[in-house]
Design a protein around this motif. Sequence first.
Motif, PDB file in Angstrom:
ATOM      1  N   THR A 252       0.851  -1.185   0.000  1.00  0.00           N
ATOM      2  CA  THR A 252       0.000   0.000   0.000  1.00  0.00           C
ATOM      3  C   THR A 252       0.888   1.236   0.000  1.00  0.00           C
ATOM      4  O   THR A 252       2.095   1.147  -0.202  1.00  0.00           O
TER       5      THR A 252
ATOM      6  N   GLN B 250       0.901   5.740   1.369  1.00  0.00           N
ATOM      7  CA  GLN B 250       0.188   6.847   2.005  1.00  0.00           C
ATOM      8  C   GLN B 250      -0.764   7.541   1.041  1.00  0.00           C
ATOM      9  O   GLN B 250      -1.905   7.848   1.384  1.00  0.00           O
TER      10      GLN B 250
ATOM     11  N   GLU C 254      -4.712   2.933   3.597  1.00  0.00           N
ATOM     12  CA  GLU C 254      -3.962   2.205   4.623  1.00  0.00           C
ATOM     13  C   GLU C 254      -4.881   1.696   5.733  1.00  0.00           C
ATOM     14  O   GLU C 254      -4.708   0.564   6.216  1.00  0.00           O
TER      15      GLU C 254
ATOM     16  N   VAL D 148      -6.735  -1.326   4.417  1.00  0.00           N
ATOM     17  CA  VAL D 148      -5.825  -2.465   4.332  1.00  0.00           C
ATOM     18  C   VAL D 148      -5.607  -3.050   5.726  1.00  0.00           C
ATOM     19  O   VAL D 148      -5.637  -4.266   5.926  1.00  0.00           O
ATOM     20  N   GLY D 149      -5.411  -2.170   6.704  1.00  0.00           N
ATOM     21  CA  GLY D 149      -5.237  -2.630   8.071  1.00  0.00           C
ATOM     22  C   GLY D 149      -6.461  -3.357   8.590  1.00  0.00           C
ATOM     23  O   GLY D 149      -6.344  -4.378   9.287  1.00  0.00           O
TER      24      GLY D 149
ATOM     25  N   ARG E 116       0.213 -11.789  12.281  1.00  0.00           N
ATOM     26  CA  ARG E 116       1.094 -10.730  11.780  1.00  0.00           C
ATOM     27  C   ARG E 116       2.449 -11.290  11.376  1.00  0.00           C
ATOM     28  O   ARG E 116       3.061 -10.811  10.413  1.00  0.00           O
TER      29      ARG E 116
ATOM     30  N   ILE F  10       4.239  -6.460   5.031  1.00  0.00           N
ATOM     31  CA  ILE F  10       3.445  -5.278   4.706  1.00  0.00           C
ATOM     32  C   ILE F  10       4.367  -4.135   4.284  1.00  0.00           C
ATOM     33  O   ILE F  10       5.308  -3.782   4.997  1.00  0.00           O
TER      34      ILE F  10
ATOM     35  N   THR G  21       4.535  -0.082   2.895  1.00  0.00           N
ATOM     36  CA  THR G  21       3.903   1.191   2.588  1.00  0.00           C
ATOM     37  C   THR G  21       4.959   2.137   2.050  1.00  0.00           C
ATOM     38  O   THR G  21       6.158   1.862   2.128  1.00  0.00           O
TER      39      THR G  21
ATOM     40  N   SER H   7       1.026   6.227   9.406  1.00  0.00           N
ATOM     41  CA  SER H   7       0.748   5.047   8.587  1.00  0.00           C
ATOM     42  C   SER H   7       0.593   3.805   9.457  1.00  0.00           C
ATOM     43  O   SER H   7      -0.319   2.990   9.243  1.00  0.00           O
TER      44      SER H   7
ATOM     45  N   LYS I 218      -2.762   3.842  11.140  1.00  0.00           N
ATOM     46  CA  LYS I 218      -3.845   3.486  10.215  1.00  0.00           C
ATOM     47  C   LYS I 218      -3.851   1.993   9.921  1.00  0.00           C
ATOM     48  O   LYS I 218      -4.915   1.365   9.824  1.00  0.00           O
ATOM     49  N   LEU I 219      -2.658   1.431   9.753  1.00  0.00           N
ATOM     50  CA  LEU I 219      -2.550   0.006   9.439  1.00  0.00           C
ATOM     51  C   LEU I 219      -2.826  -0.867  10.659  1.00  0.00           C
ATOM     52  O   LEU I 219      -3.078  -2.075  10.520  1.00  0.00           O
TER      53      LEU I 219
ATOM     54  N   VAL J 141       6.127  -1.701   9.874  1.00  0.00           N
ATOM     55  CA  VAL J 141       5.973  -2.253   8.532  1.00  0.00           C
ATOM     56  C   VAL J 141       7.209  -3.087   8.217  1.00  0.00           C
ATOM     57  O   VAL J 141       8.282  -2.876   8.784  1.00  0.00           O
TER      58      VAL J 141
END
Length: 266
Positions: free
Chosen positions: A35, A37, A42, A45-46, A56, A61, A63, A82, A85-86, A91
Amino acid sequence: MSIPAFGLGTFRLQGQQVIDSVRTGLELGYRHVDTAQIYGNEAEVGAAIAQSGVPRSELFITTKVWIDHLATGKLLPSLDESLSKLGIDQVDLALIHWPATGDAPAVADYLPDLLAAKRQGLARQIGVSNFTIAHLQQAIACIGAGEIATNQVELHPFLQNRQLAQFAAGHGIHLTAYMPLAYGKVMQEPLLQDIARQHNATPAQVALAWLLQQGHAVIPSSTRRDNLHSNLAAQTLKLSSADMQAIAGLDRNERLVNPDFAPAWD
């Protein structure tokens, strides 16, 4: 940590559409999700990742940091946002999405901040996207080729980016191919159709296998379950050297992503 060769792109997917695509992809076995920004998805997707139930630890992942966040003091807070949001703490890969417009700020001004993000644990690996040879040279001088996990660029049979690919390979820098199906144009290419028939495959599978066999990662996207499932089969398709050479002949420098802020391409 290596980058999974087969990933799921989310460019242009919004709202429930991206949630459904990612959830379906994860259900089918995708574990690499890409993904950015600027995609504005985001959070969705999260949400899809959280709803999937996939641990996880099994996911990779990615970004990408948008150009508005390259100025001093902006990159790290943007990555924090980010992550929020995820819904994750880190990441697996954080990329600079594009070099700054007009190279202001310069590569040497923002890559140290990206490296700081890695050292602070915001990202396990870092890299770049849409970097030309000149930008890669600046990046190598700034943080070293060993810190550049990948350069994510447009790459498909009609845009083979050979100079860039050769330079990257010579410095041990991996490439990730976005737009690997050229917005579906590969499906209409007679040569790819012919090779696909010989292998009982689809032209999309052939185009993806061609990239994979060169050592690149691919991140095709789709909103259709059958396409998501079919694309995965490219991982087991083995093209002959004759197939690879024939596809190499399709290069016509057909760039599909070329915004007005893009750098001077190689």
